[in-house]
Write a protein that holds these residues in place. Sequence first.
Motif, PDB file in Angstrom:
ATOM      1  N   PHE A   1      45.476  52.052  42.262  1.00 31.71           N
ATOM      2  CA  PHE A   1      44.489  51.582  40.901  1.00 31.71           C
ATOM      3  C   PHE A   1      44.309  50.080  41.140  1.00 31.71           C
ATOM      4  CE2 PHE A   1      42.555  50.945  36.973  1.00 31.71           C
ATOM      5  CZ  PHE A   1      42.165  52.050  36.656  1.00 31.71           C
ATOM      6  N   LEU A   2      43.105  49.801  41.554  1.00 32.29           N
ATOM      7  CA  LEU A   2      42.642  48.502  41.711  1.00 32.29           C
ATOM      8  C   LEU A   2      41.946  48.014  40.639  1.00 32.29           C
ATOM      9  CD1 LEU A   2      42.424  49.703  44.541  1.00 32.29           C
ATOM     10  CD2 LEU A   2      42.437  47.576  45.282  1.00 32.29           C
ATOM     11  N   ILE A   3      41.984  46.524  40.051  1.00 32.37           N
ATOM     12  CA  ILE A   3      41.414  46.066  38.914  1.00 32.37           C
ATOM     13  C   ILE A   3      40.807  44.695  39.419  1.00 32.37           C
ATOM     14  CG2 ILE A   3      41.090  45.244  36.479  1.00 32.37           C
ATOM     15  CD1 ILE A   3      43.769  47.079  36.172  1.00 32.37           C
ATOM     16  N   ALA A   4      39.331  44.361  39.666  1.00 31.89           N
ATOM     17  CA  ALA A   4      38.456  43.168  39.880  1.00 31.89           C
ATOM     18  C   ALA A   4      37.822  43.056  38.949  1.00 31.89           C
ATOM     19  CB  ALA A   4      38.188  43.396  41.560  1.00 31.89           C
TER      20      ALA A   4
ATOM     21  N   ASP B   1      43.348  38.648  40.998  1.00 30.90           N
ATOM     22  CA  ASP B   1      42.989  37.655  40.152  1.00 30.90           C
ATOM     23  C   ASP B   1      42.855  37.996  38.665  1.00 30.90           C
ATOM     24  OD1 ASP B   1      42.580  35.037  39.619  1.00 30.90           O
ATOM     25  OD2 ASP B   1      40.941  34.574  40.799  1.00 30.90           O
ATOM     26  N   TYR B   2      41.900  37.320  37.907  1.00 31.15           N
ATOM     27  CA  TYR B   2      41.430  37.653  36.560  1.00 31.15           C
ATOM     28  C   TYR B   2      42.631  37.831  35.604  1.00 31.15           C
ATOM     29  CZ  TYR B   2      38.277  40.611  33.414  1.00 31.15           C
ATOM     30  OH  TYR B   2      37.584  40.975  32.324  1.00 31.15           O
ATOM     31  N   PRO B   3      43.427  36.757  35.558  1.00 32.84           N
ATOM     32  CA  PRO B   3      44.583  36.978  34.741  1.00 32.84           C
ATOM     33  C   PRO B   3      44.431  37.206  33.360  1.00 32.84           C
ATOM     34  CG  PRO B   3      44.200  34.540  35.316  1.00 32.84           C
ATOM     35  CD  PRO B   3      43.265  35.540  35.991  1.00 32.84           C
ATOM     36  N   GLY B   4      43.527  36.712  32.688  1.00 33.18           N
ATOM     37  CA  GLY B   4      43.304  37.176  31.090  1.00 33.18           C
ATOM     38  C   GLY B   4      43.271  38.566  30.936  1.00 33.18           C
ATOM     39  N   PHE B   5      42.766  39.270  31.717  1.00 29.22           N
ATOM     40  CA  PHE B   5      43.066  40.830  31.530  1.00 29.22           C
ATOM     41  C   PHE B   5      43.933  41.532  32.333  1.00 29.22           C
ATOM     42  CE2 PHE B   5      41.566  44.966  32.508  1.00 29.22           C
ATOM     43  CZ  PHE B   5      41.027  45.562  31.390  1.00 29.22           C
ATOM     44  N   ASN B   6      44.101  41.253  33.764  1.00 27.52           N
ATOM     45  CA  ASN B   6      45.238  41.749  34.411  1.00 27.52           C
ATOM     46  C   ASN B   6      46.534  41.445  33.831  1.00 27.52           C
ATOM     47  OD1 ASN B   6      43.556  43.388  36.001  1.00 27.52           O
ATOM     48  ND2 ASN B   6      43.183  41.595  37.583  1.00 27.52           N
TER      49      ASN B   6
ATOM     50  N   TYR C   1      47.372  40.513  44.043  1.00 31.59           N
ATOM     51  CA  TYR C   1      46.938  40.179  44.919  1.00 31.59           C
ATOM     52  C   TYR C   1      45.623  39.044  44.734  1.00 31.59           C
ATOM     53  CZ  TYR C   1      43.983  39.827  49.443  1.00 31.59           C
ATOM     54  OH  TYR C   1      43.285  39.385  50.731  1.00 31.59           O
ATOM     55  N   ILE C   2      46.041  37.687  45.249  1.00 33.22           N
ATOM     56  CA  ILE C   2      45.304  36.482  44.938  1.00 33.22           C
ATOM     57  C   ILE C   2      45.985  35.996  43.435  1.00 33.22           C
ATOM     58  CG2 ILE C   2      43.054  35.375  44.161  1.00 33.22           C
ATOM     59  CD1 ILE C   2      41.540  37.576  45.980  1.00 33.22           C
ATOM     60  N   SER C   3      46.942  35.308  43.591  1.00 32.84           N
ATOM     61  CA  SER C   3      47.729  34.798  42.501  1.00 32.84           C
ATOM     62  C   SER C   3      46.602  33.990  41.506  1.00 32.84           C
ATOM     63  CB  SER C   3      48.685  33.786  42.948  1.00 32.84           C
ATOM     64  OG  SER C   3      49.351  33.080  41.999  1.00 32.84           O
ATOM     65  N   PRO C   4      46.761  34.290  40.201  1.00 34.45           N
ATOM     66  CA  PRO C   4      46.327  33.170  39.257  1.00 34.45           C
ATOM     67  C   PRO C   4      46.739  31.949  39.457  1.00 34.45           C
ATOM     68  CG  PRO C   4      47.802  34.642  38.273  1.00 34.45           C
ATOM     69  CD  PRO C   4      47.690  35.209  39.596  1.00 34.45           C
TER      70      PRO C   4
ATOM     71  N   ILE D   1      47.897  29.578  38.135  1.00 34.50           N
ATOM     72  CA  ILE D   1      48.861  28.972  36.923  1.00 34.50           C
ATOM     73  C   ILE D   1      49.458  27.652  37.607  1.00 34.50           C
ATOM     74  CG2 ILE D   1      49.549  31.374  36.409  1.00 34.50           C
ATOM     75  CD1 ILE D   1      52.142  31.039  37.449  1.00 34.50           C
ATOM     76  N   TRP D   2      49.368  27.148  38.678  1.00 35.54           N
ATOM     77  CA  TRP D   2      49.770  25.833  39.041  1.00 35.54           C
ATOM     78  C   TRP D   2      48.712  24.687  38.494  1.00 35.54           C
ATOM     79  CZ3 TRP D   2      45.309  24.613  41.797  1.00 35.54           C
ATOM     80  CH2 TRP D   2      44.629  25.636  42.268  1.00 35.54           C
ATOM     81  N   ALA D   3      47.704  25.131  37.992  1.00 32.04           N
ATOM     82  CA  ALA D   3      46.841  24.402  37.576  1.00 32.04           C
ATOM     83  C   ALA D   3      46.858  24.255  35.889  1.00 32.04           C
ATOM     84  CB  ALA D   3      45.243  24.548  37.939  1.00 32.04           C
ATOM     85  N   TRP D   4      47.096  25.453  35.615  1.00 35.88           N
ATOM     86  CA  TRP D   4      47.176  25.390  33.982  1.00 35.88           C
ATOM     87  C   TRP D   4      47.783  26.731  33.583  1.00 35.88           C
ATOM     88  CZ3 TRP D   4      42.972  26.270  30.060  1.00 35.88           C
ATOM     89  CH2 TRP D   4      41.941  27.303  30.493  1.00 35.88           C
ATOM     90  N   LYS D   5      48.143  26.862  32.581  1.00 32.63           N
ATOM     91  CA  LYS D   5      49.008  28.003  31.968  1.00 32.63           C
ATOM     92  C   LYS D   5      50.131  28.352  32.744  1.00 32.63           C
ATOM     93  CE  LYS D   5      45.011  29.734  29.384  1.00 32.63           C
ATOM     94  NZ  LYS D   5      44.365  31.039  29.040  1.00 32.63           N
ATOM     95  N   SER D   6      51.121  27.321  33.180  1.00 32.01           N
ATOM     96  CA  SER D   6      52.144  27.777  33.940  1.00 32.01           C
ATOM     97  C   SER D   6      53.143  28.537  33.158  1.00 32.01           C
ATOM     98  CB  SER D   6      52.691  26.308  34.518  1.00 32.01           C
ATOM     99  OG  SER D   6      53.352  25.627  33.208  1.00 32.01           O
ATOM    100  N   TYR D   7      53.248  28.746  31.960  1.00 32.56           N
ATOM    101  CA  TYR D   7      53.979  29.467  31.318  1.00 32.56           C
ATOM    102  C   TYR D   7      53.675  31.146  31.768  1.00 32.56           C
ATOM    103  CZ  TYR D   7      49.588  30.464  28.420  1.00 32.56           C
ATOM    104  OH  TYR D   7      48.307  30.818  28.212  1.00 32.56           O
ATOM    105  N   ARG D   8      52.667  31.342  32.424  1.00 28.37           N
ATOM    106  CA  ARG D   8      52.427  32.775  32.746  1.00 28.37           C
ATOM    107  C   ARG D   8      53.323  33.004  33.838  1.00 28.37           C
ATOM    108  NH1 ARG D   8      45.721  33.069  32.736  1.00 28.37           N
ATOM    109  NH2 ARG D   8      45.504  33.900  30.701  1.00 28.37           N
TER     110      ARG D   8
END
Length: 384
Positions: A4-7, A92-97, A117-120, A122-129
């Motif tokens: 099951f994939l989510i893009a 990607d799509y971290p707010g949902f995924n 696949y394709i890390s969000p 988080i190194w830019a912002w929201k590193s708490y994720r």
Amino acid sequence: MKYFLIAGEASGDLHASHLMEAILQQDPKAEFRYFGGEKMQAVGGTLLRHYRTLAYMGFWPVIRHLPEILRGRRQCRQSIADFNPETVILIDYPGFNLDFIAPWVKRKMPRTKVVYYISPKIWAWKSYRLKKIRKYVDLMLSILPFEVAWYHERGYEVNYVGNPTIDELSAVKAQSFDRDAFCRKYELNENQDIIAILPGSRKTEIANNLPVMIEGCCGFPGHQLVVAGAPSMTISDYQAILDNHRVVPPVKVVFNDQYSLLRASSVAAVTSGTATLETAYLEVPQVVCYALKGGKLFYRIMRWALRHIRYVSLVNLLLDHEAVKELLGPYFTIGNLRREIFRLLENSREARLMKQQYAEMIRVLGPAGAPQRAAQAILKLMNY
């Protein structure tokens, strides 16, 4: 096996489609269900919901479409439960995924593996994720080499598989290209150079970026403006802006042919994101742009929040120095953009130097084969 994939956007749809093809090469009986788009649908399996019904960005667009977003979240969870896949692959799509789907899968279906696949970013912002990634993600597949060290320093190991943009564009670059035929196809002037405008893939990005891009790029003798239309948009999404910014010759919008547009162009104004990487790989001198509401105060707050990274564009991040000019927030003005476009058009040395740095960026990214390596890592995780 069942996957099951989510893009959640056009680039994710593209990258996921190539990953599906690579999985099928190694697991011919693979079954796919997904939230995605036409690219994934062309590979096979079942498209349950199109990403355009969920791809909202910014506070007010999210609030306005919150009921639809919540319905999509419920549908996604129920679809995963009904399908009962061995693997859920998040693109990607971290707010949902990452915030909604990964925790639910690990709570409700602990035997199902969660692959990212394709890390969000988080190194830019929201590193708490990173806490959620540690807890809910079984395998993180990175497409940016500097992410490996960032995660390693924080005690989490990721697998760098290469960048799928290399795979997608190396095939494009290997094909012959007829610029005159491209111009004839879209009724462009074959005798004028093209300035490509890539204003983003979301409505809010387009509304904020495109007016400044048009005014900053118009009026250069012997040049015409062509906008790359986003896959999920129609001409009506651009028409009001074009009507308010009439230039000579008229601005054209080209859909589903962005790579050809870049190959036909002498310079480009590009909204920060994957498009900056694509523009660099196709060796087009570029100016990176991004509009931010709120003026200089908001920009300073944003720069403070992102103080641990020096750049925004992927080209500069990969090279760790300013290879392309970034015009962000209050510095993204008509005058600044016009000056940078003029510099690239009139100074061939500047353009050559930029292309040399593009070559170094491509070397840093490594060879093609990202989807195949990602598929291998997923199947290894599943002991296939």
